[in-house]
Design a protein around this motif. Structure first.
Motif, PDB file in Angstrom:
ATOM      1  N   ALA A  26       0.857  -1.178   0.000  1.00  0.00           N
ATOM      2  CA  ALA A  26       0.000   0.000   0.000  1.00  0.00           C
ATOM      3  C   ALA A  26       0.897   1.233   0.000  1.00  0.00           C
ATOM      4  CB  ALA A  26      -0.898  -0.006   1.233  1.00  0.00           C
ATOM      5  N   LEU A  28       0.953   5.520  -0.021  1.00  0.00           N
ATOM      6  CA  LEU A  28       0.298   6.809   0.098  1.00  0.00           C
ATOM      7  C   LEU A  28       1.289   7.899  -0.262  1.00  0.00           C
ATOM      8  CD1 LEU A  28      -0.915   4.894   2.526  1.00  0.00           C
ATOM      9  CD2 LEU A  28      -2.015   6.996   3.238  1.00  0.00           C
ATOM     10  N   VAL A  39      -3.274   7.614  -3.562  1.00  0.00           N
ATOM     11  CA  VAL A  39      -3.095   6.259  -3.014  1.00  0.00           C
ATOM     12  C   VAL A  39      -3.161   5.277  -4.175  1.00  0.00           C
ATOM     13  CG1 VAL A  39      -4.159   6.883  -0.813  1.00  0.00           C
ATOM     14  CG2 VAL A  39      -5.563   5.850  -2.609  1.00  0.00           C
ATOM     15  N   GLN A  42      -3.619  -1.125  -3.715  1.00  0.00           N
ATOM     16  CA  GLN A  42      -3.315  -1.911  -2.520  1.00  0.00           C
ATOM     17  C   GLN A  42      -3.738  -1.181  -1.245  1.00  0.00           C
ATOM     18  OE1 GLN A  42      -2.308  -4.929  -2.015  1.00  0.00           O
ATOM     19  NE2 GLN A  42      -1.986  -5.511  -4.143  1.00  0.00           N
ATOM     20  N   THR A  43      -3.678   0.138  -1.256  1.00  0.00           N
ATOM     21  CA  THR A  43      -4.117   0.915  -0.096  1.00  0.00           C
ATOM     22  C   THR A  43      -5.599   0.717   0.142  1.00  0.00           C
ATOM     23  OG1 THR A  43      -2.407   2.589  -0.515  1.00  0.00           O
ATOM     24  CG2 THR A  43      -4.225   3.219   0.923  1.00  0.00           C
ATOM     25  N   GLU A  44      -6.381   0.743  -0.937  1.00  0.00           N
ATOM     26  CA  GLU A  44      -7.823   0.519  -0.815  1.00  0.00           C
ATOM     27  C   GLU A  44      -8.107  -0.862  -0.235  1.00  0.00           C
ATOM     28  OE1 GLU A  44     -10.133   2.771  -4.248  1.00  0.00           O
ATOM     29  OE2 GLU A  44      -8.527   1.533  -5.096  1.00  0.00           O
ATOM     30  N   ARG A  51     -10.373   5.254  -2.754  1.00  0.00           N
ATOM     31  CA  ARG A  51      -9.420   6.363  -2.842  1.00  0.00           C
ATOM     32  C   ARG A  51     -10.117   7.706  -2.698  1.00  0.00           C
ATOM     33  NH1 ARG A  51      -5.995   4.981  -7.679  1.00  0.00           N
ATOM     34  NH2 ARG A  51      -6.512   2.890  -6.948  1.00  0.00           N
TER      35      ARG A  51
END
Length: 270
Positions: A26, A28, A39, A42-44, A51
């Motif tokens: 993830a 950012l 983002v 993978q962050t989501e 996002r």
């Protein structure tokens, strides 16, 4: 800043976006004021936000409540000295998902120099599985250590501790702790430390043994060393290791006979 905003991108911007999306961690992109600029997918997936939920918000929304007050100060210090480095060296880091659950995280920080100023890229990895694996290994190691150094009650008020293998600081501490607990539980008068299974004696091993003896003495138990082989005795003399008042015997049988005699002497003493 074409790379970060929804504006037409050149080839470099498109490449940056594509690399961001396929990154395994993830990621950012955060501005100096702590607001999230971009983002990746993978962050989501990791945090449970879209996002649109994240972009423009303060990154502290992903930090557990108990750490939020200090986090802006850490962020500010990074922007004062921006360089690629892991975050929180030597500390256990945690991140917060949308559903309120936390997970142990490994975070790497990197500065991004842009036309609009310095930004920070934070790569975040969930290390739950790694942490659990390490904990399992530690538990297994502890169990093996306990099995390899059992405290045995060989006679009434006489304990034997057969030591097998090398004796490092961690193992010595656990050995002493287990022995003291057994002394207290059994009201032992004598402890036999059998070192016939120790491959070699050096100054550090001797120090560990003497600390164990000292701890047993404070609990009211005398100590007898057994299993001292000729080569072990020569090595101890060569190293100048002093065992003080610690009595020793060549075999465990001889040590047990001595231990029983000590118990009888103590019993007969008014």
């Amino acid at each position: 800043m074409a790379i970060l905003r929804d504006e037409p991108m050149d080839a470099a911007g498109l490449l940056f976006r594509d690399l961001l999306e396929v990154a395994p961690d993830a990621i950012l992109i955060v501005e100096a004021d702590g607001r999230i600029a971009r983002v990746n997918r993978q962050t989501e997936q990791l945090f449970g936000y879209s996002r649109d939920d994240l972009v423009g918000q303060e990154m502290e929304m992903l930090v557990p409540e108990r750490f939020r007050r200090r986090h802006p100060g850490h962020r500010g210090r990074f922007f004062e000295d921006p360089r690629t480095r892991p975050m929180g060296v030597g500390l256990e880091l945690f991140a917060l998902r949308r559903d309120g659950t936390e997970f142990p995280a490994e975070i790497s920080l990197s500065p991004l120099q842009t036309a609009d100023g310095t930004l920070v890229s934070a790569a975040i990895r969930d290390v739950t599985e790694r942490r659990e694996y390490q904990q399992r290994l530690e538990r297994q190691r502890d169990e093996i250590l306990e099995l390899s150094t059992p405290v045995i009650e060989v006679w009434d008020k006489v304990l034997a501790l057969p030591i097998i293998g090398t004796l490092d600081s961690v193992r010595a501490a656990r050995l002493t702790e287990g022995l003291l607990e057994k002394i207290a539980a059994s009201q032992a008068e004598v402890v036999i430390l059998d070192i016939s299974g120790v491959p070699s004696i050096d100054t550090l091993v001797a120090q560990h043994l003497l600390k164990t003896v000292q701890a047993a003495t404070l609990m009211g138990a005398a100590s007898v060393l057994s299993g001292v082989r000729p080569e072990t005795a020569q090595a101890m003399v060569h190293l100048g290791i002093e065992l003080g008042q610690l009595r020793s015997r060549n075999t465990l049988r001889d040590a047990l006979q001595l231990a029983i005699r000590i118990v009888h002497e103590r019993t007969d003493t008014p």
